[in-house]
Motif scaffolding. Sequence first.
Motif, PDB file in Angstrom:
ATOM      1  N   ILE A 257       0.806  -1.095   0.062  1.00  0.00           N
ATOM      2  CA  ILE A 257      -0.070   0.124  -0.065  1.00  0.00           C
ATOM      3  C   ILE A 257       0.947   1.415   0.108  1.00  0.00           C
ATOM      4  CG2 ILE A 257      -1.729   1.595   1.227  1.00  0.00           C
ATOM      5  CD1 ILE A 257      -2.891  -1.479   2.346  1.00  0.00           C
ATOM      6  N   LEU A 258       2.009   1.267   0.754  1.00  0.00           N
ATOM      7  CA  LEU A 258       2.645   2.582   0.826  1.00  0.00           C
ATOM      8  C   LEU A 258       3.563   2.699  -0.584  1.00  0.00           C
ATOM      9  CD1 LEU A 258       4.177   1.980   4.317  1.00  0.00           C
ATOM     10  CD2 LEU A 258       2.646   3.758   3.503  1.00  0.00           C
ATOM     11  N   ASP A 259       3.749   1.420  -1.199  1.00  0.00           N
ATOM     12  CA  ASP A 259       4.458   1.524  -2.453  1.00  0.00           C
ATOM     13  C   ASP A 259       3.527   2.218  -3.480  1.00  0.00           C
ATOM     14  OD1 ASP A 259       6.790   0.309  -1.537  1.00  0.00           O
ATOM     15  OD2 ASP A 259       6.453  -1.508  -2.453  1.00  0.00           O
ATOM     16  N   LEU A 260       2.328   1.779  -3.441  1.00  0.00           N
ATOM     17  CA  LEU A 260       1.334   2.300  -4.243  1.00  0.00           C
ATOM     18  C   LEU A 260       1.003   3.849  -4.086  1.00  0.00           C
ATOM     19  CD1 LEU A 260      -1.731  -0.040  -4.221  1.00  0.00           C
ATOM     20  CD2 LEU A 260      -0.618   0.840  -6.263  1.00  0.00           C
ATOM     21  N   SER A 261       1.279   4.263  -2.795  1.00  0.00           N
ATOM     22  CA  SER A 261       0.874   5.766  -2.349  1.00  0.00           C
ATOM     23  C   SER A 261       2.082   6.591  -3.021  1.00  0.00           C
ATOM     24  CB  SER A 261       0.702   5.765  -1.115  1.00  0.00           C
ATOM     25  OG  SER A 261      -0.032   4.820  -0.460  1.00  0.00           O
ATOM     26  N   GLU A 262       3.122   5.959  -3.150  1.00  0.00           N
ATOM     27  CA  GLU A 262       4.288   7.050  -3.639  1.00  0.00           C
ATOM     28  C   GLU A 262       4.529   8.347  -2.809  1.00  0.00           C
ATOM     29  OE1 GLU A 262       4.419   6.152  -8.452  1.00  0.00           O
ATOM     30  OE2 GLU A 262       2.827   7.335  -7.626  1.00  0.00           O
TER      31      GLU A 262
ATOM     32  N   CYS B 166      -6.348  16.628  -5.275  1.00  0.00           N
ATOM     33  CA  CYS B 166      -5.892  15.312  -4.880  1.00  0.00           C
ATOM     34  C   CYS B 166      -5.530  14.494  -6.005  1.00  0.00           C
ATOM     35  CB  CYS B 166      -6.557  14.489  -3.976  1.00  0.00           C
ATOM     36  SG  CYS B 166      -5.809  12.958  -3.544  1.00  0.00           S
ATOM     37  N   ARG B 167      -4.246  14.223  -6.059  1.00  0.00           N
ATOM     38  CA  ARG B 167      -3.424  13.488  -7.244  1.00  0.00           C
ATOM     39  C   ARG B 167      -3.887  12.042  -7.175  1.00  0.00           C
ATOM     40  NH1 ARG B 167       1.143  10.638  -6.197  1.00  0.00           N
ATOM     41  NH2 ARG B 167       2.504  11.530  -4.654  1.00  0.00           N
ATOM     42  N   LYS B 168      -3.825  11.526  -5.882  1.00  0.00           N
ATOM     43  CA  LYS B 168      -3.914   9.874  -5.925  1.00  0.00           C
ATOM     44  C   LYS B 168      -4.733   9.530  -4.691  1.00  0.00           C
ATOM     45  CE  LYS B 168      -0.901   6.577  -7.218  1.00  0.00           C
ATOM     46  NZ  LYS B 168       0.259   5.924  -7.023  1.00  0.00           N
ATOM     47  N   MET B 169      -5.658   8.522  -4.699  1.00  0.00           N
ATOM     48  CA  MET B 169      -6.484   8.161  -3.337  1.00  0.00           C
ATOM     49  C   MET B 169      -6.272   6.638  -3.567  1.00  0.00           C
ATOM     50  SD  MET B 169      -9.985  10.197  -3.808  1.00  0.00           S
ATOM     51  CE  MET B 169     -10.136  11.950  -4.050  1.00  0.00           C
ATOM     52  N   VAL B 170      -5.789   6.117  -2.387  1.00  0.00           N
ATOM     53  CA  VAL B 170      -5.540   4.410  -2.268  1.00  0.00           C
ATOM     54  C   VAL B 170      -6.435   3.999  -1.085  1.00  0.00           C
ATOM     55  CG1 VAL B 170      -4.289   2.854  -1.881  1.00  0.00           C
ATOM     56  CG2 VAL B 170      -3.081   4.942  -3.083  1.00  0.00           C
ATOM     57  N   PHE B 171      -7.576   3.286  -1.495  1.00  0.00           N
ATOM     58  CA  PHE B 171      -8.586   2.732  -0.374  1.00  0.00           C
ATOM     59  C   PHE B 171      -8.499   1.271  -0.535  1.00  0.00           C
ATOM     60  CE2 PHE B 171     -10.707   6.747  -2.133  1.00  0.00           C
ATOM     61  CZ  PHE B 171     -10.699   7.438  -1.028  1.00  0.00           C
ATOM     62  N   MET B 172      -8.830   0.785   0.668  1.00  0.00           N
ATOM     63  CA  MET B 172      -9.047  -0.634   0.955  1.00  0.00           C
ATOM     64  C   MET B 172     -10.511  -0.626   1.098  1.00  0.00           C
ATOM     65  SD  MET B 172      -7.610  -3.528   3.671  1.00  0.00           S
ATOM     66  CE  MET B 172      -5.695  -2.834   3.178  1.00  0.00           C
TER      67      MET B 172
ATOM     68  N   THR C 242     -14.675 -11.664   5.190  1.00  0.00           N
ATOM     69  CA  THR C 242     -14.777 -11.160   4.004  1.00  0.00           C
ATOM     70  C   THR C 242     -13.469 -10.794   3.304  1.00  0.00           C
ATOM     71  OG1 THR C 242     -14.767  -8.733   4.730  1.00  0.00           O
ATOM     72  CG2 THR C 242     -17.038  -9.779   4.184  1.00  0.00           C
ATOM     73  N   VAL C 243     -13.236 -10.734   2.093  1.00  0.00           N
ATOM     74  CA  VAL C 243     -12.064 -10.382   1.391  1.00  0.00           C
ATOM     75  C   VAL C 243     -11.933  -8.861   0.999  1.00  0.00           C
ATOM     76  CG1 VAL C 243     -10.542 -10.718  -0.758  1.00  0.00           C
ATOM     77  CG2 VAL C 243     -11.806 -12.850   0.338  1.00  0.00           C
ATOM     78  N   SER C 244     -10.992  -8.308   1.266  1.00  0.00           N
ATOM     79  CA  SER C 244     -10.914  -6.815   0.759  1.00  0.00           C
ATOM     80  C   SER C 244     -10.247  -6.909  -0.429  1.00  0.00           C
ATOM     81  CB  SER C 244      -9.875  -6.033   1.953  1.00  0.00           C
ATOM     82  OG  SER C 244     -10.769  -6.032   3.279  1.00  0.00           O
ATOM     83  N   SER C 245      -9.994  -5.367  -0.915  1.00  0.00           N
ATOM     84  CA  SER C 245      -9.540  -5.086  -2.275  1.00  0.00           C
ATOM     85  C   SER C 245      -8.843  -3.618  -2.065  1.00  0.00           C
ATOM     86  CB  SER C 245     -10.370  -5.305  -3.452  1.00  0.00           C
ATOM     87  OG  SER C 245     -10.960  -6.418  -3.589  1.00  0.00           O
ATOM     88  N   VAL C 246      -7.644  -3.512  -2.451  1.00  0.00           N
ATOM     89  CA  VAL C 246      -7.131  -2.105  -2.478  1.00  0.00           C
ATOM     90  C   VAL C 246      -7.143  -1.635  -3.945  1.00  0.00           C
ATOM     91  CG1 VAL C 246      -4.756  -0.980  -2.217  1.00  0.00           C
ATOM     92  CG2 VAL C 246      -5.245  -2.680  -0.831  1.00  0.00           C
ATOM     93  N   ILE C 247      -7.712  -0.395  -3.875  1.00  0.00           N
ATOM     94  CA  ILE C 247      -7.757   0.138  -5.471  1.00  0.00           C
ATOM     95  C   ILE C 247      -7.012   1.552  -5.204  1.00  0.00           C
ATOM     96  CG2 ILE C 247     -10.084  -0.909  -5.596  1.00  0.00           C
ATOM     97  CD1 ILE C 247     -11.191   1.948  -5.046  1.00  0.00           C
ATOM     98  N   GLU C 248      -6.826   1.958  -6.390  1.00  0.00           N
ATOM     99  CA  GLU C 248      -6.265   3.345  -6.535  1.00  0.00           C
ATOM    100  C   GLU C 248      -6.999   4.262  -7.579  1.00  0.00           C
ATOM    101  OE1 GLU C 248      -2.373   3.417  -7.802  1.00  0.00           O
ATOM    102  OE2 GLU C 248      -2.793   2.945  -9.807  1.00  0.00           O
ATOM    103  N   ILE C 249      -7.158   5.600  -7.289  1.00  0.00           N
ATOM    104  CA  ILE C 249      -7.980   6.279  -8.145  1.00  0.00           C
ATOM    105  C   ILE C 249      -6.708   7.377  -8.393  1.00  0.00           C
ATOM    106  CG2 ILE C 249      -9.659   8.061  -8.821  1.00  0.00           C
ATOM    107  CD1 ILE C 249     -11.255   6.398  -6.493  1.00  0.00           C
TER     108      ILE C 249
END
Length: 277
Positions: free
Chosen positions: A35-40, A138-144, A192-199
């Motif tokens: 997640i932190l890698d995705l967040s840049e 905001c340039r990026k959102m990372v949600f679980m 439940t299973v979670s998913s990490v998404i980015e916008i």
Amino acid sequence: MNKQEVLSILDQYGLSAKKSLGQNFLCNDDVIGDILDLSELDKTTTCLEIGPGLGALSEKAVDLCGTYVAVEIDTRFSDRLHAIIEDKGGTVIYKDYLALGKDDLPDPEMAPDVILSNLPYYVMTPIMLKVMKDFPACRKMVFMVEEEALDRIFARPGTKQYGPLSILTDLFGKKRKCFNVDGGSFYPAPNTVSSVIEIVAEGNTWNPEWIGFVESAFALRRKTLVNSLSSGGKYSKESILAALKALDIKETVRSEELQPADLVKMYEILHEGKDEN
């Protein structure tokens, strides 16, 4: 942070997970790293985290970025978050994010580059819509999110799940599912299973005013777009019909039949020449 560390922290501070707040604490270092890698994050980044909980992401994110602010509804975590965030120069605001105003922020003009959050299902939609309204740059959102919520986020026109959330996230930027996270990566483990998404924002085309417009378009989901948009009193049926004609769209169209770009064109025609301020 692994499960044993989570249990140790809970014991140290006398804490437990609140089911009513959808609390499941992330305890998988590989997932945290991904997640932190995705967040840049870097020292030029202003990061907002919503719902840090025990700080699985926070304790590393605060070191990586230039400015770090967290919003946490549960004041029971204050001692823990003070130690891993505020002692390092970050800020924690103890408030329900949905009730957060600009004056609650350390700087009312704060504009986060990156927003992070593990979103409980019951508040996922309102929080996602609010961050898009509050922080249009905001340039990026990372949600679980829960995996089953992906149907609503990535829904396409003509499907049952298609609505404001899928449309507005489309308009905000490019979105993608990055990876799944199984229940064993949390304590307590959800069923439940979670998913990490980015916008990721695309250009400067986003307009927060689209949120209210799209929600109005779906106010009466089983009715035509004309009836739905006119029901709030802001738009007359005559002006809506004229806009549809200009776009060569049938008068009987329903909102769920339209592409996000079609709704933007409707908005532009209906607001052409109007003062938005």
